[in-house]
Design an enzyme around this catalytic site. Sequence first.
Site, short mmCIF file in Angstrom:
data_model
loop_
_atom_site.label_atom_id
_atom_site.label_comp_id
_atom_site.label_asym_id
_atom_site.label_seq_id
_atom_site.Cartn_x
_atom_site.Cartn_y
_atom_site.Cartn_z
CB CYS A 196 -0.82 0.12 1.27
SG CYS A 196 -2.01 -1.12 1.53
NE ARG A 217 -13.06 -1.39 -7.57
CZ ARG A 217 -12.47 -2.07 -6.60
NH1 ARG A 217 -11.20 -2.04 -6.46
NH2 ARG A 217 -13.18 -2.73 -5.74
N1 LIG Z 1 -6.86 -1.14 2.57
C1 LIG Z 1 -6.22 -0.18 2.00
O1 LIG Z 1 -5.49 0.57 2.65
C2 LIG Z 1 -6.30 0.06 0.54
C3 LIG Z 1 -6.80 -0.88 -0.32
N2 LIG Z 1 -6.82 -0.68 -1.68
C4 LIG Z 1 -7.33 -1.72 -2.55
O2 LIG Z 1 -7.29 -1.28 -3.89
C5 LIG Z 1 -8.50 -1.57 -4.58
C6 LIG Z 1 -9.15 -0.31 -5.04
O3 LIG Z 1 -9.53 0.46 -3.91
P1 LIG Z 1 -10.24 1.85 -4.06
O4 LIG Z 1 -9.47 2.70 -4.99
O5 LIG Z 1 -10.51 2.37 -2.73
O6 LIG Z 1 -11.60 1.39 -4.80
P2 LIG Z 1 -13.03 2.04 -4.83
O7 LIG Z 1 -13.77 1.31 -5.90
O8 LIG Z 1 -13.67 2.11 -3.51
O9 LIG Z 1 -12.76 3.53 -5.27
C7 LIG Z 1 -12.22 3.93 -6.53
C8 LIG Z 1 -12.78 5.28 -6.92
O10 LIG Z 1 -14.09 5.11 -7.42
C9 LIG Z 1 -15.03 5.93 -6.74
N3 LIG Z 1 -16.34 5.26 -6.72
C10 LIG Z 1 -16.64 4.08 -6.13
N4 LIG Z 1 -17.95 3.75 -6.36
C11 LIG Z 1 -18.47 4.75 -7.13
C12 LIG Z 1 -19.76 4.98 -7.71
N5 LIG Z 1 -20.77 4.13 -7.54
N6 LIG Z 1 -19.91 6.10 -8.43
C13 LIG Z 1 -18.88 6.97 -8.63
N7 LIG Z 1 -17.66 6.82 -8.11
C14 LIG Z 1 -17.44 5.70 -7.37
C15 LIG Z 1 -14.40 6.13 -5.37
O11 LIG Z 1 -14.90 7.24 -4.69
C16 LIG Z 1 -12.93 6.26 -5.74
O12 LIG Z 1 -12.64 7.56 -6.19
C17 LIG Z 1 -9.32 -2.39 -3.58
O13 LIG Z 1 -9.05 -3.73 -3.82
C18 LIG Z 1 -8.79 -1.99 -2.23
O14 LIG Z 1 -8.91 -3.01 -1.25
C19 LIG Z 1 -6.40 0.49 -2.21
C20 LIG Z 1 -5.90 1.46 -1.42
C21 LIG Z 1 -5.80 1.32 0.01
O1 LIG Z 2 -2.96 1.01 -0.41
C1 LIG Z 2 -3.19 -0.07 -0.96
N1 LIG Z 2 -2.95 -0.17 -2.27
C2 LIG Z 2 -3.18 -1.29 -2.96
O2 LIG Z 2 -2.92 -1.36 -4.15
C3 LIG Z 2 -3.70 -2.40 -2.23
N2 LIG Z 2 -4.06 -3.63 -2.60
C4 LIG Z 2 -4.48 -4.25 -1.45
N3 LIG Z 2 -4.37 -3.44 -0.42
C5 LIG Z 2 -4.65 -3.71 0.97
O3 LIG Z 2 -3.55 -4.41 1.53
C6 LIG Z 2 -4.03 -5.59 2.20
C7 LIG Z 2 -2.95 -6.67 2.24
O4 LIG Z 2 -1.87 -6.23 3.00
P1 LIG Z 2 -0.64 -7.17 3.39
O5 LIG Z 2 0.10 -7.48 2.14
O6 LIG Z 2 0.19 -6.33 4.33
O7 LIG Z 2 -1.20 -8.36 4.04
C8 LIG Z 2 -5.25 -5.95 1.39
O8 LIG Z 2 -6.11 -6.83 2.07
C9 LIG Z 2 -5.87 -4.59 1.12
O9 LIG Z 2 -6.61 -4.07 2.19
C10 LIG Z 2 -3.91 -2.28 -0.87
N4 LIG Z 2 -3.66 -1.13 -0.24
K LIG Z 3 1.98 0.56 3.61
#
Ligand SMILES: NC(=O)C1=CN([C@@H]2O[C@H](COP(=O)(O)OP(=O)(O)OC[C@H]3O[C@@H](n4cnc5c(N)ncnc54)[C@H](O)[C@@H]3O)[C@@H](O)[C@H]2O)C=CC1
Ligand SMILES: O=c1[nH]c(=O)c2[nH+]cn([C@@H]3O[C@H](COP(=O)(O)O)[C@@H](O)[C@H]3O)c2[nH]1
Ligand SMILES: [K+]
Length: 501
Positions: free
Chosen positions: A320, A416
Amino acid sequence: MAASSTDFADDGFAAARLFSQGFSYTYDDVIFLPGYIDFPADAVDLSTRLSRRLPLSIPCVASPMDTVSEARMAVAMASLGAAAVVHCNTEPDAQAAIVRAAKSRRLPFVSSVPFFSPSSAPALNDFDGNEYALVTERGDSLSRLVGVAVAADAASREVPAPVSEYMRPVPRSASASFDFEQAAAFLADEGLDYAPLVSDDGEVIDLIAAKDVERIRSYPKLGKPSLGADGKFVVAASIGTREDDKRRLEQLVKAGANAIVIDSSQGNSIYQLDMIKYAKKMYPEVDLIGGNVVTIAQTQNLIQAGVDGLRVGMGSGSICTTQEVCAVGRGQATAVYKVSSYAKDHDLPVIADGGISNSGHIVKALTLGASTVMMGSFLAGSHEAPGTYEYKDGRRVKKYRGMGSLEAMTKGSDARYLGDTLKLKVAQGVVGAVADKGSVLRFIPYTMQAVKQGFQDLGASSLQSAHGLLRSETLRLEVRTGAAQVEGGIHGLVSYEKKAF
Ligand SMILES: NC(=O)C1=CN([C@@H]2O[C@H](COP(=O)(O)OP(=O)(O)OC[C@H]3O[C@@H](n4cnc5c(N)ncnc54)[C@H](O)[C@@H]3O)[C@@H](O)[C@H]2O)C=CC1
Ligand SMILES: O=c1[nH]c(=O)c2[nH+]cn([C@@H]3O[C@H](COP(=O)(O)O)[C@@H](O)[C@H]3O)c2[nH]1
Ligand SMILES: [K+]
């Protein structure tokens, strides 16, 4: 003898005090003080819940990521009493097919042998590294089984010949409902090296070989598997929050997914709240896990909308870059503690997602209030993760990538972003590689044994007991200084070999 909490007044901090001082702490920042042991480590019970209505016998969950959770991971995790969340970075049909494939068997492995029709003339490459292939009338799993092709037979021909010329007769088929012991007994009783696995309605599911049985036997004994009310493996799956995801949701529910995870880095959005309400109205029987959240305000909104579980973590994952790119997130120990403290009053299980790199992190996540840990990098180097091993600087590795990496976004989660007015893509994750760790069927049981030892040191004989120690403030903890963290690690050696089990 256990002492009352007042005796500890000036030794260590209670979590409530430690986590209210304005610092964002993660697992490595904190350390628990030992408690009182009056039970053996083996007596520790790690059974838990993934979500409101889904029990698991061990608190581990595989991340919905395309380099972690597909059918192989799902069956292995369910066999261990854990669960996997099948990723959504693919077409809905393909994701539903993965869920269906995982739920169609009771064995802890998927061999994914290729299917050929009798007239096809596969080269050795077409066996995809498998020793066997199944031959059916049309070359698919739904037509009649007519033979088994052996890769060595194909390799012995100078030019590829039709399979019908060298395929071997079909041995007696094993039932797809056999569990590991039943399948092993079947092969032994019939004196077979391999047998096709066929479902009650005639679908050819896979092929089991005596070699697989031998391999599984070399791992720790399997415990209680995760079975749903349908009597099949528990398999969860993820969806996004776009309009399209309603169709995906329908297909996943039809495929038998036991829980649905709404996959977003910031779960407190109108898009997610609408999706939760829609899903709960349409499919009240399926547990719905919302997230991700790291604050009480986010949690409140998701609970009000009706979630059955919460996924916690923003920016803590190994791949991340969210905190770096967006300046938003929270240290994972603080996030897990805060969200669980609120969720417990609603009897909602919390998944501590991301940042797990050793068994100590798992002990910390669970003791700070989580019911399960979700892992990406910890599982991505396993035999069961998608992809093949490669060599990098002489080390055997598997690819592991963030779902918000440019590479993953342009593969599938791109959809997305297609509807966005803002078309400029900014990555929130990276693409990397992790070391070969062997089978999850081997290293997860050892990891759970280490977690049990941690619980024993704390004086907690179960997750409920650990949460009781936390809430009663009997559990004391402290922040480790930089030097204390160095001291807690291996130090002062010229060289060493680290072998955990
Ligand atoms: N756990 C973590 O810290 C993180 C996880 N991820 C992973 O990366 C992947 C993508 O995450 P996100 O970018 O947060 O995906 P997301 O689909 O929640 O958001 C992507 C973008 O689409 C927009 N969006 C979502 N639904 C919408 C709708 N119905 N209409 C208009 N806009 C909409 C959101 O506001 C955002 O700007 C996921 O698999 C997530 O688990 C990504 C970043 C951080
Ligand atoms: O900021 C992020 N950008 C990404 O591209 C991304 N992909 C996955 N995830 C999140 O990281 C989790 C897995 O973390 P670990 O490898 O530390 O187990 C996962 O379970 C997610 O919550 C992301 N977070
Ligand atoms: K990190």
